[in-house]
Enzyme design. Structure first.
Site, PDB file in Angstrom:
ATOM      1  N   ASP A   6       0.856  -1.198   0.000  1.00  0.00           N
ATOM      2  CA  ASP A   6       0.000   0.000   0.000  1.00  0.00           C
ATOM      3  C   ASP A   6       0.891   1.248   0.000  1.00  0.00           C
ATOM      4  OD1 ASP A   6      -1.856   1.978   0.427  1.00  0.00           O
ATOM      5  OD2 ASP A   6      -2.356   1.358   2.465  1.00  0.00           O
ATOM      6  N   ASN A   8      -0.246   4.534  -0.366  1.00  0.00           N
ATOM      7  CA  ASN A   8      -0.869   5.795   0.063  1.00  0.00           C
ATOM      8  C   ASN A   8      -1.630   5.706   1.377  1.00  0.00           C
ATOM      9  OD1 ASN A   8      -3.073   4.313  -0.737  1.00  0.00           O
ATOM     10  ND2 ASN A   8      -3.598   5.600  -2.493  1.00  0.00           N
ATOM     11  N   ASP A  10      -4.260   3.962   2.236  1.00  0.00           N
ATOM     12  CA  ASP A  10      -5.724   3.815   2.220  1.00  0.00           C
ATOM     13  C   ASP A  10      -6.160   2.397   2.601  1.00  0.00           C
ATOM     14  OD1 ASP A  10      -5.064   2.326  -0.007  1.00  0.00           O
ATOM     15  OD2 ASP A  10      -6.417   3.368  -1.386  1.00  0.00           O
ATOM     16  N   ASP A  14      -1.502  -1.344  -4.165  1.00  0.00           N
ATOM     17  CA  ASP A  14      -1.682  -0.607  -5.415  1.00  0.00           C
ATOM     18  C   ASP A  14      -0.436  -0.734  -6.282  1.00  0.00           C
ATOM     19  OD1 ASP A  14       0.152   1.289  -4.231  1.00  0.00           O
ATOM     20  OD2 ASP A  14      -1.558   2.170  -3.190  1.00  0.00           O
ATOM     21  N   ASP A  83      -4.677 -11.596 -14.324  1.00  0.00           N
ATOM     22  CA  ASP A  83      -5.899 -12.388 -14.251  1.00  0.00           C
ATOM     23  C   ASP A  83      -6.903 -11.832 -15.254  1.00  0.00           C
ATOM     24  OD1 ASP A  83      -7.198 -14.543 -12.898  1.00  0.00           O
ATOM     25  OD2 ASP A  83      -6.317 -13.822 -11.033  1.00  0.00           O
ATOM     26  N   ASP A 179      -9.396 -17.253 -15.601  1.00  0.00           N
ATOM     27  CA  ASP A 179     -10.191 -17.687 -14.458  1.00  0.00           C
ATOM     28  C   ASP A 179     -11.297 -18.647 -14.899  1.00  0.00           C
ATOM     29  OD1 ASP A 179     -10.911 -17.286 -11.575  1.00  0.00           O
ATOM     30  OD2 ASP A 179     -12.757 -16.494 -12.457  1.00  0.00           O
ATOM     31  N   GLU A 233      -7.109 -21.797 -15.198  1.00  0.00           N
ATOM     32  CA  GLU A 233      -7.727 -22.418 -14.029  1.00  0.00           C
ATOM     33  C   GLU A 233      -8.869 -23.301 -14.534  1.00  0.00           C
ATOM     34  OE1 GLU A 233      -9.881 -21.285  -9.788  1.00  0.00           O
ATOM     35  OE2 GLU A 233     -10.265 -20.055 -11.558  1.00  0.00           O
ATOM     36  N   HIS A 292      -4.754 -17.749  -3.527  1.00  0.00           N
ATOM     37  CA  HIS A 292      -5.699 -16.875  -2.828  1.00  0.00           C
ATOM     38  C   HIS A 292      -6.996 -17.594  -2.478  1.00  0.00           C
ATOM     39  CE1 HIS A 292      -6.655 -16.811  -7.084  1.00  0.00           C
ATOM     40  NE2 HIS A 292      -7.866 -16.411  -6.796  1.00  0.00           N
ATOM     41  N   ASP A 293      -7.166 -18.832  -2.934  1.00  0.00           N
ATOM     42  CA  ASP A 293      -8.410 -19.562  -2.689  1.00  0.00           C
ATOM     43  C   ASP A 293      -8.288 -20.663  -1.635  1.00  0.00           C
ATOM     44  OD1 ASP A 293     -10.073 -18.177  -4.429  1.00  0.00           O
ATOM     45  OD2 ASP A 293      -9.529 -19.417  -6.152  1.00  0.00           O
TER      46      ASP A 293
END
Length: 500
Positions: A6, A8, A10, A14, A83, A179, A233, A292-293
């Site tokens: 990150d 900035n 928030d 990014d 992706d 995907d 995938e 990530h899954d």
């Protein structure tokens, strides 16, 4: 993407953030980056619900930020694949907003509408159909109801997909991770799926006969550009299905979740999957234990033990295949767990929580069910420092350096020369140096006494790897063998790599 770096403050990663970490990635030795979705999206499902295929979500920056990132990555000889979600769009997408206006709208057939739905189920649970009051019809959604499936039997949809691919290839990306690409609805809505033991068998809604022709179109579009790469995938646990989609005219490689998402450690199971891929895959298989899954590899397979996690990583970097490392694995990041519904960000976890409530479960029982299916476990922020990030408290996710102590940021870890980070760095450097580990065939692939062992050869050279998950043992090496990494005194959860 949202969890890496990150810039900035928030709370979301990014492009400026990831650009600032390219030196770290170069130092680690990686040669490619797979970016999870960064296109404009309401982020119902972590960005896999695309609202605009040509616009970068402002959460991650803008096109100029992306261009700088891509240029800086390429300057460091790091390829970038993105992706690409072609199975469905967000219902916020202009195409869908137009499609729902009337039955004769030019965009209507971009999606799949029916007066009466069949029994097909959503991947997230429940029906795959949502009623729209504007035209009194149901639209099909294989995933969340805010993610409408595209109609790949419509040539205009195929044309739109090709335009999107060319746009990002022209921008300089080196390829795509496609995907759920075998979920494309190419043949329309057919029969009800059969049921067995109250579970639906996905006979007609996945792997439709037109999917391969759609993939050929995608591959030929990408092949018009030099040196590009596609990984798919494939939603299947059958090697017979996976191998059908890996070829020169379809996909370069496919993720094999039989190997990558093994739920409980078993050296025999891992070996059997290596053997199965060698027997069945015509091209290189993919090698990974995290994404990530799924839950973090160090917790799921290594019982929180960094030495065992390093031994597993040795397989990924030295066995035959294309290795993928999920961010944070190289520093031993562990799972996080939602302690309430409010802490649960993943749509799959939330859906299972609500389904449990609808079945009469208590909130406590529903939370257990939600966490069982919650993919947030592995989505906590990369632990560069001690700050909170994107709603996650860093204290909920740890880096386990050794059996007896933990730390919670990367810089402290890099100071420890016995850490998992240094092991990863050595393994990656060895693979990048030795062509045998990149291109070699198996001369031997075996398993005994909780050891996985193999010899690979290429252009007259051979390298042998023994990964020991069993009792400590001393290995007798061939004469003139040169140890590249490890030690012939093999302890439990250790390895040796040597060259003749």
């Amino acid at each position: 993407m949202p969890s890496y770096a990150d810039s900035n403050g928030d709370g979301y990663g990014d492009f400026k953030g990831i650009t600032s970490k390219l030196d770290y990635l170069q130092d680690l030795g990686i040669k490619g980056i797979w970016l999870t979705p960064f296109l404009k999206s309401p982020k119902v499902d972590n960005g896999y619900d695309v609202a605009d295929y040509y616009e970068i979500d402002p959460t991650y920056g803008n096109k100029a930020d992306f261009d700088i990132f891509l240029k800086e990555a390429h300057k460091r000889d790091i390829k970038v694949i993105m992706d690409m979600v072609l199975n469905h769009t967000s219902t916020d997408c202009k195409w869908f907003q137009e499609a729902k206006k009337s039955k004769d709208n030019p965009y209507r057939d971009y999606y799949i509408w029916k007066d009466k739905p069949n029994n097909w189920e959503s991947f997230f649970g429940g029906t795959a159909w949502e009623f729209d009051e504007t035209t009194n019809q149901y639209f099909y959604h294989k995933f969340d109801k805010k993610m409408a499936d595209l109609n790949w039997s419509n040539p205009k949809v195929v044309d739109e997909a090709q335009k999107v691919l060319r746009f990002w290839l022209d921008a300089g990306v080196d390829g795509f991770r496609l995907d759920v690409i075998n979920f494309l609805t190419t043949d329309g809505i057919t029969k009800d799926n059969p049921m067995k033991d109250e579970n639906q068998i996905h006979l007609y809604d996945i792997d439709q006969s037109g999917v391969k022709e759609a993939m050929k179109t995608i591959k030929s579009t990408v092949n018009a550009y030099e040196n590009r790469f596609i990984v798919g995938e494939i939603g299947s646990d059958k090697i017979e299905v996976l191998k059908q989609y890996q070829s020169e005219e379809l996909l370069d490689v496919v993720f094999n979740f039989n190997f990558g998402s093994i739920p409980i450690f078993s050296s025999e199971r891992i070996f059997n999957e290596l053997q199965s891929m060698e027997k069945n895959m015509s091209n290189y298989p993919t090698l990974f234990f995290g994404s990530h899954d799924m839950p973090r590899m160090i917790d799921r397979l290594a019982d929180g033990n960094p030495e065992k996690a390093t031994a597993l990583a040795t397989l990924i970097f030295t066995a035959k295949g294309v290795p993928f490392v999920y961010y944070g694995e190289e520093i031993g990041m562990q799972n996080i767990l939602a302690e309430s519904l409010e802490e649960m960000m993943d749509i799959q976890g939330k859906t299972h929580y609500q389904l449990a409530l609808s079945k009469g479960k208590t909130p406590e029982q529903a939370l257990l069910e939600g966490n069982k299916n919650n993919r947030d476990k592995s989505r906590s922020p990369m632990q560069w420092n001690d700050n909170n990030f994107a709603g996650f408290s860093i204290e909920k996710s740890w880096i386990k350096v050794g059996q007896d102590y933990k730390i919670n940021n990367v810089e402290d870890l890099k100071k420890d020369k016995k850490s998992i980070f240094y092991n990863y760095k050595e393994l990656i450097a060895l693979r990048n140096k030795e062509k045998v580990l990149q291109y070699g065939k198996y001369d031997r692939l075996g398993h005994k006494d909780n050891q996985i062992l193999y010899t690979r050869s290429f252009e007259g050279e051979s390298i042998t790897v023994i990964v020991n998950f069993g009792d400590s043992v001393k290995i007798k090496l061939p004469k003139k063998a040169k140890i590249l990494l490890g030690n012939k005194e093999l302890k439990t959860n250790s390895f040796i790599i040597y060259k003749k």
